[in-house]
Scaffold this motif. Structure first.
Motif, PDB file in Angstrom:
ATOM      1  N   LEU A   1      58.638  -1.504  79.940  1.00 49.42           N
ATOM      2  CA  LEU A   1      58.713  -1.334  78.499  1.00 49.42           C
ATOM      3  C   LEU A   1      57.380  -0.871  77.933  1.00 49.42           C
ATOM      4  O   LEU A   1      57.335  -0.050  77.020  1.00 49.42           O
TER       5      LEU A   1
ATOM      6  N   GLU B   1      57.156   2.663  78.221  1.00 46.91           N
ATOM      7  CA  GLU B   1      57.918   3.306  77.144  1.00 46.91           C
ATOM      8  C   GLU B   1      57.116   3.325  75.843  1.00 46.91           C
ATOM      9  O   GLU B   1      57.150   4.303  75.091  1.00 46.91           O
ATOM     10  N   TYR B   2      56.399   2.248  75.571  1.00 44.33           N
ATOM     11  CA  TYR B   2      55.621   2.204  74.333  1.00 44.33           C
ATOM     12  C   TYR B   2      54.542   3.279  74.337  1.00 44.33           C
ATOM     13  O   TYR B   2      54.295   3.925  73.313  1.00 44.33           O
TER      14      TYR B   2
ATOM     15  N   LEU C   1      54.767   6.061  75.864  1.00 45.06           N
ATOM     16  CA  LEU C   1      55.469   7.317  75.626  1.00 45.06           C
ATOM     17  C   LEU C   1      55.878   7.458  74.173  1.00 45.06           C
ATOM     18  O   LEU C   1      56.027   8.567  73.661  1.00 45.06           O
ATOM     19  N   LEU C   2      56.083   6.328  73.486  1.00 44.05           N
ATOM     20  CA  LEU C   2      56.445   6.375  72.075  1.00 44.05           C
ATOM     21  C   LEU C   2      55.202   6.424  71.192  1.00 44.05           C
ATOM     22  O   LEU C   2      55.283   6.121  70.004  1.00 44.05           O
ATOM     23  N   ALA C   3      54.074   6.771  71.770  1.00 41.56           N
ATOM     24  CA  ALA C   3      52.811   6.901  71.025  1.00 41.56           C
ATOM     25  C   ALA C   3      52.397   5.601  70.377  1.00 41.56           C
ATOM     26  O   ALA C   3      51.945   5.561  69.245  1.00 41.56           O
TER      27      ALA C   3
ATOM     28  N   PRO D   1      50.253   2.982  72.033  1.00 40.83           N
ATOM     29  CA  PRO D   1      49.546   2.343  73.144  1.00 40.83           C
ATOM     30  C   PRO D   1      49.026   0.949  72.822  1.00 40.83           C
ATOM     31  O   PRO D   1      48.942   0.109  73.711  1.00 40.83           O
ATOM     32  N   VAL D   2      48.703   0.692  71.559  1.00 39.57           N
ATOM     33  CA  VAL D   2      48.138  -0.621  71.242  1.00 39.57           C
ATOM     34  C   VAL D   2      49.135  -1.710  71.577  1.00 39.57           C
ATOM     35  O   VAL D   2      48.835  -2.677  72.283  1.00 39.57           O
ATOM     36  N   ILE D   3      50.367  -1.534  71.081  1.00 38.17           N
ATOM     37  CA  ILE D   3      51.358  -2.572  71.338  1.00 38.17           C
ATOM     38  C   ILE D   3      51.698  -2.602  72.822  1.00 38.17           C
ATOM     39  O   ILE D   3      51.982  -3.658  73.384  1.00 38.17           O
TER      40      ILE D   3
ATOM     41  N   PHE E   1      49.616  -2.286  75.310  1.00 39.68           N
ATOM     42  CA  PHE E   1      48.676  -3.110  76.060  1.00 39.68           C
ATOM     43  C   PHE E   1      48.648  -4.545  75.570  1.00 39.68           C
ATOM     44  O   PHE E   1      48.382  -5.460  76.341  1.00 39.68           O
TER      45      PHE E   1
ATOM     46  N   GLN F   1      51.319  -5.997  74.732  1.00 44.50           N
ATOM     47  CA  GLN F   1      52.480  -6.503  75.454  1.00 44.50           C
ATOM     48  C   GLN F   1      52.087  -6.939  76.861  1.00 44.50           C
ATOM     49  O   GLN F   1      52.421  -8.037  77.308  1.00 44.50           O
TER      50      GLN F   1
END
Lengths: 345, 97, 494, 208
Positions: free
Chosen positions: D51, D54-55, D57-59, D61-63, D65, D67
């Motif tokens: 996941l 995927e984040y 890829l969804l631009a 990156p903060v969330i 990492f 996560q």
């Protein structure tokens, strides 16, 4: 095209650094320990025993690769790989130098200069614990399980301290990029001292060092593998190259942590009172910067080894108490103080 | 975009199934984590769809909430095992009707 | 750094003052419990501190009555609806705390933790009541839930307590996942996270996002159904109520329930909810019918008093759901119903707490046998509570049921209202059974000795007086409730 | 690796996102079907890592990492810790947990969730293309935007999370703590099985 190729080669070269340092460290550990204990240490293979690690590696290669009968095979086999992977991947965000100009292309001396580099490091470093747990559980025997349990509790406790210490530096520097933090340490403190975080935030540095030793599972905090108590902890059941992978991961994680310390507290690739690291990205100064960085890391690694052969091991509960009762409150106070000070100043 | 949402719904369904079907308390807690992860994925996807930061910020806070819930859940499981011997929902037999 | 207030109303901090006071008090109580764990006097002092915190929160909320305002980028919305429900929950918590005033010896272990968790939970409840944003609402629910899990397991060496807490936690955490998913889809369907602005998207108007809206409402409904304890999602209620120590059960049955209904009312009566009101009404109507029937029928066969009250509380959830689905007058009626339900349920649980003061928990129905002969005042109070549960005239329960059922009839739910009345008649059987048991003679039992403590007298007297006032002269309170809920109704009737 | 847009062909990113999505589902299936809790935790780890890919890829990156930081660093480790702790007495306590699955639940649940999933997929097939983010998170400004939103628009929620964590910490520490003063086991209940005593003692020694 050339730029991509150059960048690829550069990344490849930088990625080798921790792996290349491992044999050197193994040799140094044995020599230094011998020196501290007034022994000779390995001195037969090669000059000063320098080829000893090679001999070790060859020996490990030819050992029988054992998988215990009660082991959970998948986890058992994967664990050492995950361990080494976790260590090597965090090396990506540590800048070993400023930029370098190769064939007209300006390239950063870092595998990946991401905007949230420090977060990346903190996020991926704990994968190491997962690997140790996989090893402990996967071995299907008692000592590894105990070792993994200890590793879990210890890393959970000290990860908090480490993160809080890093956060204090990040707050002061206002950047999550490794290079940004290094640049923030340029200039002078009171006009003559280097403006390093080590001098600006000595308490943070101390907290970081303690947490760093615990994260690396080194004496006096090597409870997860404490040989006298647990035979070898999580890697008791491992042999041959799988054991070697764990071994490499342990030393490589020391290298990565020392790299982080150098970046956060010692001004990275810069050398105070000289022009190294400050000037234009010509080839020679850039390489000098890398040399300075490596010299700092090596000095820190020597400290690691020195510590191991000087201090006795803590009791496990004392270790946890130290973290939860003393270090975490201290780190919180420190963080708030740093935040307030950097708001005022 | 819809692919991501389908992924989110699928993960949510699988997680919910895990909670309903499994009897191992730890696995039930893990399944709940999968469900929460699906919800966070949906937040991030919508955040991307609208090009705003809101969803991501909500996701970050939701991650913290998920972690806190796990801590309490695991504490309860430990207390339960101490009393009943195994982390098994079939051992929950003191309360009936 | 706070944005300057652009309203003439209260200052931002004033709006958040009540939860803030509670959190600070909780920290003080917790610190006191950490450093000094021991004597009964110290426990008494911490209890008084906690009560003081509640009182200050009460005053802070009272300040906001009729002075609506919003602050913190709209995350806190102190309209009369929020203040009214918040006051109710605060009073409920205060009453429970008052009730354990004489019980410092009985509930020794985890005293400080219990008090601080209750205060934190109340802070969460206030956040739910006054939430202006989806995320704040969710977090309020999470705070109160996580504190409630801990409180349920307060007697951690007791299997039933831990088991009840664990069941509560697993279903509650699952409900939280549903809620979060619903919030995510609501955000996806509308592009906003503010409850007031939660309207079907204008931003992407050329696209049909109905599917997203329906999914959002579906997830939210399941999540909130768990939290209010409506029927297919009710299974945690009896377990948690029985497992928790009795004062905590009183807290959960009163304050936590207020928060759950505040949340469901807030979310149903948004532009998004009212856009699909007919569907919501159908689903919730079916849930209400199921809840009333199952709650009452299962309560009939219970032998444990706490469990019986748990099922009765499920039944009352069903009655209140009738109000939720009736836009004209319904939300106000629900508020009034809560005001009449809270004192009765706290009183009933407190009678249990009082009689078990010197011994083990007494919670079987048989334990009440002969109680009214030995302690007439206690018996009389209990009779009032039971009558109010049934909805007998003169008590607050009657006015409340009248308000809810007439709202339902006004909105065309005649059949459901009739079902509600029939079920109320069924409930006479188990409520009057309690009264019967109390008045038949029995051998000496191990009830409390000595005079009633001041806190106990105060709480029972308050509950009885409030119930009688609400039954005899309900006018002003009923008006207040209807007024407070009017903005919600207007949204639906527009 | 964060500056994906532009530097990597779109086909590759969509391929990566499909692979990561399948990985996440596979991890979730491992969670649900694993015979032992340890494997289920590994499944959760796979899901979490996929996941976060995927984040990225969804631009976001903060969330991504955060996560990994919270899940891999704390949640998964905590789960592993408890799984191993409960296993310390050597009885493999959890292996007895393949108790009777309630089949009516299984069938009903599967049908219901599949319907939700299928309806969702059917309806959601025509969602809009993503809007370009106002600020790219790959720049320091993007990170700053998250911080500013967090502490300006969501200040109350941010503080509420702090309160939540306080409540969770109090509850968890209290419940898991073994030796309370003046507490007795409920005499009305059967004594716990002997191995439970052993596990309890072990837990008491090790739990921080």
């Amino acid at each position: 095209m050339l730029e991509i190729l150059l960048r690829f080669l550069l990344v490849l070269a930088i990625a080798q650094i921790p792996l290349l340092l491992v044999p050197l460290l193994v040799w140094a550990e044995r020599r230094v320990s011998a020196w501290i204990q007034h022994r000779s240490g390995p001195n037969r293979v090669g000059p000063f025993g320098l080829l000893q690690p090679v001999a070790d590696a060859v020996k490990l290669l030819f050992k029988e690769d054992i998988v215990p009968e009660r082991a959970a095979r998948g986890l058992y086999v994967l664990a050492p790989m995950v361990s080494l992977f976790a260590v090597l991947v965090v090396w990506a965000v540590i800048p070993i130098g400023d930029r370098i100009v190769l064939a007209g292309h300006e390239l950063p001396l870092q595998i990946a200069d991401v905007s949230i580099g420090i977060l990346f490091f903190l996020a991926l470093a704990p994968l190491e614990v997962v690997a140790l747990s996989m090893a402990g559980w996967g071995s299907g025997s008692k000592y590894p399980l105990l070792g993994a349990l200890r590793a879990g509790a210890q890393m959970l406790s000290y990860e908090v301290v480490l993160a809080l210490a890093v956060l204090a530096v990040v707050v002061a520097a206002g950047s999550l990029r490794g290079a940004g933090i290094v640049e923030n340490q340029a200039g002078w403190l009171w006009g003559f001292l280097p403006n390093w975080n080590l001098l600006r935030q000595p308490l943070t540095a101390l907290l970081f060092v303690i947490a760093m030793v615990a994260e690396a599972n080194r004496l006096p905090f090597d409870l997860p593998e404490a040989e006298p108590e647990l035979v070898g902890g999580y890697h008791t059941e491992y042999s041959s190259m799988k054991f070697a992978l764990f071994f490499m991961a342990e030393y490589a994680s020391m290298v990565a942590l020392c790299g982080l310390f150098t970046t956060l507290f010692l001004g990275g690739w810069t050398l105070p009172w000289t022009a190294v690291g400050g000037a234009a990205p010509a080839l020679l100064p850039a390489l000098l910067g890398v040399a300075v960085f490596l010299a700092k890391v090596l000095a820190l690694l020597f400290g690691f080894i020195w510590l191991r052969w000087t201090l006795p091991r803590l009791r496990f509960l004392d270790l946890l108490r130290l973290s939860w009762r003393q270090l975490i409150p201290l780190a919180l106070v420190n963080l708030v103080a740093v935040a307030l000070l950097s708001m005022v100043l | 975009m819809s692919g991501y949402l389908a992924l989110s719904l699928a993960l949510f369904s699988i997680g919910a199934l895990g909670v309903v079907l499994r009897r191992n308390l730890l696995v039930m807690l893990i399944s709940i984590e999968v469900m929460l992860n699906a919800a966070i994925l949906a937040l991030v996807v919508f955040s991307r769809m609208y090009g705003s930061v809101d969803g991501r910020v909500m996701g970050i806070l939701a991650i913290a909430v998920a972690a806190g819930e796990v801590a309490v859940g695991l504490a309860l499981v430990i207390a339960f095992v101490r009393l009943r011997g195994r982390p098994d929902a079939t051992a929950m037999d003191l309360l009936k009707w | 750094m706070l944005a300057p207030t652009f309203l003439t109303g209260p200052a931002p901090l004033e709006l958040a003052l009540a939860p803030l006071v509670l959190v600070i008090t909780a920290c003080v109580v917790l610190a006191a419990a950490l450093f000094r764990r021991g004597s009964e006097e110290e426990r008494l002092v911490t209890l008084l501190v906690a009560l003081g915190g509640c009182a200050m929160a009460f005053l802070a909320l009272l300040q906001l009555l009729d002075r609506p305002g919003e602050a913190f980028a709209g995350e806190i919305q102190a309209d009369n609806f929020g203040v009214y429900t918040g006051l109710l929950a605060t009073v409920a918590t205060g009453l429970v705390l008052l009730g354990v005033l004489g019980h410092t010896r009985r509930y020794g272990a985890g005293w400080g933790e219990a008090l601080s968790l209750m205060l934190l939970s109340l802070a969460g409840i206030l956040l739910v009541c006054m939430a202006g944003g989806l995320l704040a609402l969710f977090l309020g629910i999470e705070i109160l839930s996580v504190a409630a899990y801990g409180l349920t397991a307060l007697t951690r060496r007791r299997g039933r307590s831990v088991e009840g807490a664990l069941r509560y936690l697993i279903l509650g955490a699952m409900a939280s996942a549903f809620l979060l998913m619903g919030i995510a889809f609501a955000y996806g369907a509308t592009g906003t996270t503010s409850i007031a602005a939660l309207a079907p998207a204008q931003k992407l108007a050329h696209l049909d996002l109905t599917a997203l809206e329906l999914l959002a409402l579906g997830f939210l409904l399941v999540g909130l159904g768990f939290k209010i304890g409506a029927v297919p999602f009710h299974t945690w209620v009896p377990d948690a109520y029985e497992g928790a120590p009795t004062p905590i059960t009183g807290f959960m049955a009163s304050a936590v329930k207020v928060a759950a209904f505040a949340a469901i009312l807030r979310l149903v009566y948004t532009p998004l909810g009212t856009a699909h009101l007919a569907g919501l009404q159908n689903v919730l109507g079916v849930l209400a019918a199921l809840t009333m029937v199952l709650g009452n029928l299962v309560a009939l066969v219970q032998t444990n008093f706490k469990r019986m009250l748990a099922y009765s509380s499920i039944a009352h959830t069903g009655y209140m759901l009738l109000g939720v689905i009736s836009p004209a007058g319904g939300p106000g009626a629900v508020l009034f119903y809560l005001a009449a339900y809270v004192p009765a349920v706290i009183g009933a649980f407190m009678v249990l707490v009082i009689i078990g003061r010197d011994t083990e928990d007494l919670e079987e129905l048989g334990d009440l046998r002969g109680l009214a002969r030995e302690h007439p005042a206690l018996g009389l109070a209990m009779v009032v509570f039971m009558l109010s549960f049934i909805g007998v005239p003169v008590t607050g329960g009657f006015t409340a049921k009248l308000a809810v059922f007439s709202a339902a009839v006004d909105n065309g739910y005649v059949l459901l209202a009739v079902l509600g009345i029939v079920m109320s008649v069924v409930s006479v059987a188990y409520y009057l059974n309690v009264v019967r048991l109390m008045y038949i003679p029995a051998a000496q039992r191990s009830w409390y000795r000595g005079p009633a403590r001041i806190g106990e007298r105060a709480i029972l007297a308050t509950a009885v007086v409030v119930l009688l006032v609400l039954g005899l002269v309900p006018g002003e309170v009923l008006e207040g409730a209807l007024d407070a809920a009017r903005p919600l109704e207007l949204l639906a009737l527009k | 690796m964060i500056v994906l847009e532009g530097s990597i062909p779109a086909a590759l990113t969509s391929l990566l996102s499909v692979v990561a999505g399948l990985g996440a589902i596979a991890g979730a299936l491992v969670v649900v079907t694993a015979p032992r809790a340890f494997r289920a935790v590994m499944g959760l780890l796979i899901t979490v890592v996929c996941l976060s890919i995927e984040y990225v890829l969804l631009a976001a990156p903060v969330i991504a990492f955060i996560q990994i930081l919270v899940y891999a660093g704390a949640v998964v480790v905590l789960f592993l810790f408890v799984v191993m702790l409960l296993d310390l007495d050597g009885s493999r306590a959890e292996s007895s947990s393949r108790g009777p699955v309630r089949w009516e639940w299984a069938i009903g649940g599967t049908a219901a969730f599949f319907m939700i999933g299928v309806c969702g997929i059917y309806y959601l097939a025509k969602l809009p293309a993503p809007a370009a983010p106002a600020v790219s998170e790959a720049t320091p400004d993007g990170v700053q935007a998250i911080g500013v939103t967090l502490l300006r628009d969501y200040l109350v929620s941010f503080e509420a999370v702090a309160v939540f964590l306080l409540a969770a910490a109090v509850a968890a520490i209290y419940v898991a703590h073994a030796h309370g003063r003046g507490e007795k086991a409920d005499p009305a209940e059967p004594d716990p099985a002997p191995e439970a005593g052993a596990a309890g003692a072990a837990a008491g020694k090790e739990a921080p």
